[in-house]
Design a protein around this motif. Structure first.
Motif, mmCIF file in Angstrom:
data_model
loop_
_atom_site.group_PDB
_atom_site.id
_atom_site.type_symbol
_atom_site.label_atom_id
_atom_site.label_comp_id
_atom_site.label_asym_id
_atom_site.label_seq_id
_atom_site.Cartn_x
_atom_site.Cartn_y
_atom_site.Cartn_z
ATOM 1 N N GLY A 52 0.814 -1.212 0.000
ATOM 2 C CA GLY A 52 0.000 0.000 0.000
ATOM 3 C C GLY A 52 0.845 1.260 0.000
ATOM 4 O O GLY A 52 0.526 2.237 -0.685
ATOM 5 N N GLU A 73 -3.560 -2.503 -8.695
ATOM 6 C CA GLU A 73 -4.021 -1.135 -8.454
ATOM 7 C C GLU A 73 -3.682 -0.237 -9.634
ATOM 8 O O GLU A 73 -4.506 0.585 -10.055
ATOM 9 C CB GLU A 73 -3.390 -0.587 -7.175
ATOM 10 C CG GLU A 73 -3.947 -1.175 -5.898
ATOM 11 C CD GLU A 73 -5.337 -0.644 -5.570
ATOM 12 O OE1 GLU A 73 -5.769 0.350 -6.186
ATOM 13 O OE2 GLU A 73 -5.996 -1.231 -4.703
ATOM 14 N N ALA A 107 -11.499 7.971 2.058
ATOM 15 C CA ALA A 107 -10.252 7.238 1.849
ATOM 16 C C ALA A 107 -10.001 6.280 2.998
ATOM 17 O O ALA A 107 -9.581 5.137 2.800
ATOM 18 C CB ALA A 107 -9.090 8.218 1.708
ATOM 19 N N ARG A 131 -13.002 3.495 3.207
ATOM 20 C CA ARG A 131 -12.949 2.568 2.068
ATOM 21 C C ARG A 131 -11.808 1.571 2.207
ATOM 22 O O ARG A 131 -11.908 0.427 1.755
ATOM 23 C CB ARG A 131 -12.830 3.337 0.749
ATOM 24 C CG ARG A 131 -14.141 3.954 0.292
ATOM 25 C CD ARG A 131 -14.019 4.602 -1.066
ATOM 26 N NE ARG A 131 -13.189 5.787 -1.039
ATOM 27 C CZ ARG A 131 -12.234 6.056 -1.925
ATOM 28 N NH1 ARG A 131 -11.959 5.190 -2.889
ATOM 29 N NH2 ARG A 131 -11.539 7.178 -1.835
ATOM 30 N N ASP A 132 -10.712 1.998 2.852
ATOM 31 C CA ASP A 132 -9.627 1.042 3.084
ATOM 32 C C ASP A 132 -10.058 -0.003 4.104
ATOM 33 O O ASP A 132 -9.691 -1.174 3.997
ATOM 34 C CB ASP A 132 -8.369 1.768 3.570
ATOM 35 C CG ASP A 132 -7.155 0.858 3.552
ATOM 36 O OD1 ASP A 132 -6.890 0.249 2.495
ATOM 37 O OD2 ASP A 132 -6.489 0.737 4.594
ATOM 38 N N ALA A 146 -12.116 -2.502 2.221
ATOM 39 C CA ALA A 146 -11.247 -3.426 1.491
ATOM 40 C C ALA A 146 -10.663 -4.469 2.425
ATOM 41 O O ALA A 146 -10.507 -5.643 2.063
ATOM 42 C CB ALA A 146 -10.126 -2.650 0.797
ATOM 43 N N GLY A 147 -10.352 -4.053 3.660
ATOM 44 C CA GLY A 147 -9.796 -4.981 4.638
ATOM 45 C C GLY A 147 -10.757 -6.095 5.015
ATOM 46 O O GLY A 147 -10.338 -7.219 5.307
ATOM 47 N N GLY A 197 -7.810 7.200 -1.961
ATOM 48 C CA GLY A 197 -8.038 5.846 -1.470
ATOM 49 C C GLY A 197 -6.775 5.013 -1.499
ATOM 50 O O GLY A 197 -6.454 4.291 -0.550
ATOM 51 N N ARG A 198 -6.021 5.117 -2.590
ATOM 52 C CA ARG A 198 -4.786 4.340 -2.696
ATOM 53 C C ARG A 198 -3.713 4.875 -1.753
ATOM 54 O O ARG A 198 -2.868 4.129 -1.281
ATOM 55 C CB ARG A 198 -4.274 4.351 -4.140
ATOM 56 C CG ARG A 198 -5.118 3.525 -5.079
ATOM 57 C CD ARG A 198 -4.390 3.326 -6.392
ATOM 58 N NE ARG A 198 -3.987 4.586 -6.979
ATOM 59 C CZ ARG A 198 -4.792 5.370 -7.704
ATOM 60 N NH1 ARG A 198 -6.036 5.017 -7.909
ATOM 61 N NH2 ARG A 198 -4.343 6.499 -8.217
ATOM 62 N N SER A 255 -3.934 3.027 1.455
ATOM 63 C CA SER A 255 -4.256 1.602 1.324
ATOM 64 C C SER A 255 -3.410 0.697 2.214
ATOM 65 O O SER A 255 -3.618 -0.508 2.240
ATOM 66 C CB SER A 255 -4.107 1.155 -0.138
ATOM 67 O OG SER A 255 -2.781 1.342 -0.591
#
Length: 445
Positions: free
Chosen positions: A77, A140, A269, A272-273, A276-277, A395-396, A399
């Motif tokens: 990330g 990504e 951001a 949203r991480d 994803a987790g 967001g990235r 991450s």
């Protein structure tokens, strides 16, 4: 400047003649099939099969190995956050968006195929972790260019519907592929081609099938969607270090013109991480702590995709009636409560994970979907593409949060299930940051 920031500026500024006047069914399907194919990496590699295999006792003690997976994904990330501005700037200013989509996609395909060589032995753990981390980085980068192509295959009136088609194809593709590998390789004692579980061969062949799946379904978008030749393709190209001042300049401009949008970019951001987790470590927890067999993990994965898909479509109808922010808030609160239930009821066995794990999936999709529509309502007119680019970029940039928090809490608690608290913490912080964000812009002096 990052890919999406550059793409966004181009999309917002491009003249009417470069905006599609109608939607091409062939191009939309070709574009959406990339999402269908990419489900092989999301569902099989990072969530329900390969990472579960990698954190099994064949590679070492489950808590220690799970923490190492968290550290590896956290490092990936950080690299994504550092390198994304360079990859984005190059694909935009060179006018080779599709080219870089192809390059990054097939690097992921190659990395996925290389996972076949990860044998079930502790000496192969670091090879597996390296491949997963590298795959995430290039996945990504591929997604940057894929998402930017949405504006090329849709019109302003169809962009939401077309985006939903891609999202839906992703869920469906994951379900189909998981069914194939489950009934063809993992569930039977002797699978197709006489393959068994000896030496992890059923999992290792599964990753080969996943690589082929992604490689094949990535072809239509490369064959039937034209290369991007918009205004962004004529923007001056800058080097590695110069890309960052350009990015900060775009953010400063947005701060002055649309402050609530910046607040939301920061909050989203973070949460949203955390979302994803939930998917990244859900399968790892199911197998490691709750004792699911590889086949049971895949059955859970199929159910999870079905639940997430149905809830996303259904709750999307409430979005227009109630507003996006109430949907996001309710979803995040539901995620925190369901996650805490998984943590405190961790001794309840598989049934507890089935109940509250699926509850987590129930809330993930609506939070993601409503987040996008909330932002769409906030963006100043004419800045849509640019801001959605920053949405992906921010967001990235964070991450690494969920994987790192997952690893830290396992280290603190000494047991794998403690990682749940790390993911919940990230979601909770995002929820708290979202509370003061207003659904309408304040008038700035």
């Amino acid at each position: 400047m990052t890919t999406n920031a550059g793409n966004g500026a181009a999309t917002a500024a491009r003249p009417l003649s470069e905006t599609p006047t109608k939607t091409s069914t062939k191009q939309v399907l070709a574009w959406g099939l990339w999402d269908w194919g990419s489900a092989s990496f999301n569902a099989v590699i990072t969530t329900f099969v390969f990472t579960v295999y990698l954190t099994s006792d064949a590679f070492g003690e489950e808590a220690a190995v799970s923490a190492q997976l968290g550290w590896a994904l956290g490092a990936a990330g950080l690299l994504i956050a550092i390198l994304a501005p360079v990859t984005g700037q190059r694909s935009d200013s060179s006018g080779r968006r599709k080219f870089w989509l192809a390059v990054n996609t097939y690097i992921v395909v190659g990395i996925t195929a290389a996972m076949f060589f990860v044998e079930p032995d502790p000496s192969f753990l670091w090879l597996g972790l390296l491949l997963v981390a590298a795959g995430n980085i290039f996945f990504e980068f591929a997604g940057v260019n894929y998402n930017a192509m949405l504006a090329q295959v849709s019109t302003p009136k169809t962009i939401g519907r077309v985006s939903g088609i891609g999202w839906g194809l992703g869920y469906l593709g994951g379900i189909v592929l998981l069914l194939i590998v489950y009934f063809g390789l993992i569930q039977p004692d002797v699978g197709i081609f006489g393959i068994t579980g000896d030496d992890g061969m059923d999992i290792r062949v599964t990753v080969l099938i996943s690589a082929i799946w992604f490689g094949l379904f990535a072809l239509p978008v490369l064959l039937f969607v034209p290369e991007y030749k918009g205004v962004g393709a004529r923007r001056d190209k800058v080097g590695f270090f110069a890309s960052y001042p350009r990015l900060f300049g775009d953010i400063k401009k947005l701060w002055n013109e649309s402050r609530q949008t910046v607040y939301f970019l920061i909050a989203s951001a973070v949460f949203r991480d955390g979302l994803a987790g939930v998917f990244t470590f859900g399968g790892v927890l199911a197998a490691g702590w709750f004792g699911f067999s590889p086949g049971e993990v895949i059955i859970f994965a199929i159910a999870a995709n079905v639940v997430a898909g149905i809830s996303t479509i259904t709750v999307g109808l409430l979005d227009d009636k109630l507003g996006a922010k109430p949907v996001i808030m309710a979803s995040l609160i539901g995620l925190v409560l369901a996650g805490l239930a998984v943590f405190f009821l961790h001794d309840g066995g598989a049934i507890m994970f089935w109940i509250f794990g699926l509850a987590l999936c129930l809330f993930v999709g609506p939070a993601q979907s409503a987040s996008r529509s909330f932002l769409a309502r906030l963006i100043p007119a004419g800045r849509e593409g640019e801001v959605f680019g920053l949405y992906a970029t921010t967001g990235r940039a964070v991450s690494f949060l969920a994987p790192t928090a997952f690893a830290i809490f396992i280290t603190i608690g000494g047991e794998q299930y403690w990682g749940i608290l790390g993911i919940i913490l990230v979601i909770l912080i995002g929820l708290l940051l979202l509370i003061p964000v207003q659904a309408k812009q304040k008038q700035l002096a």
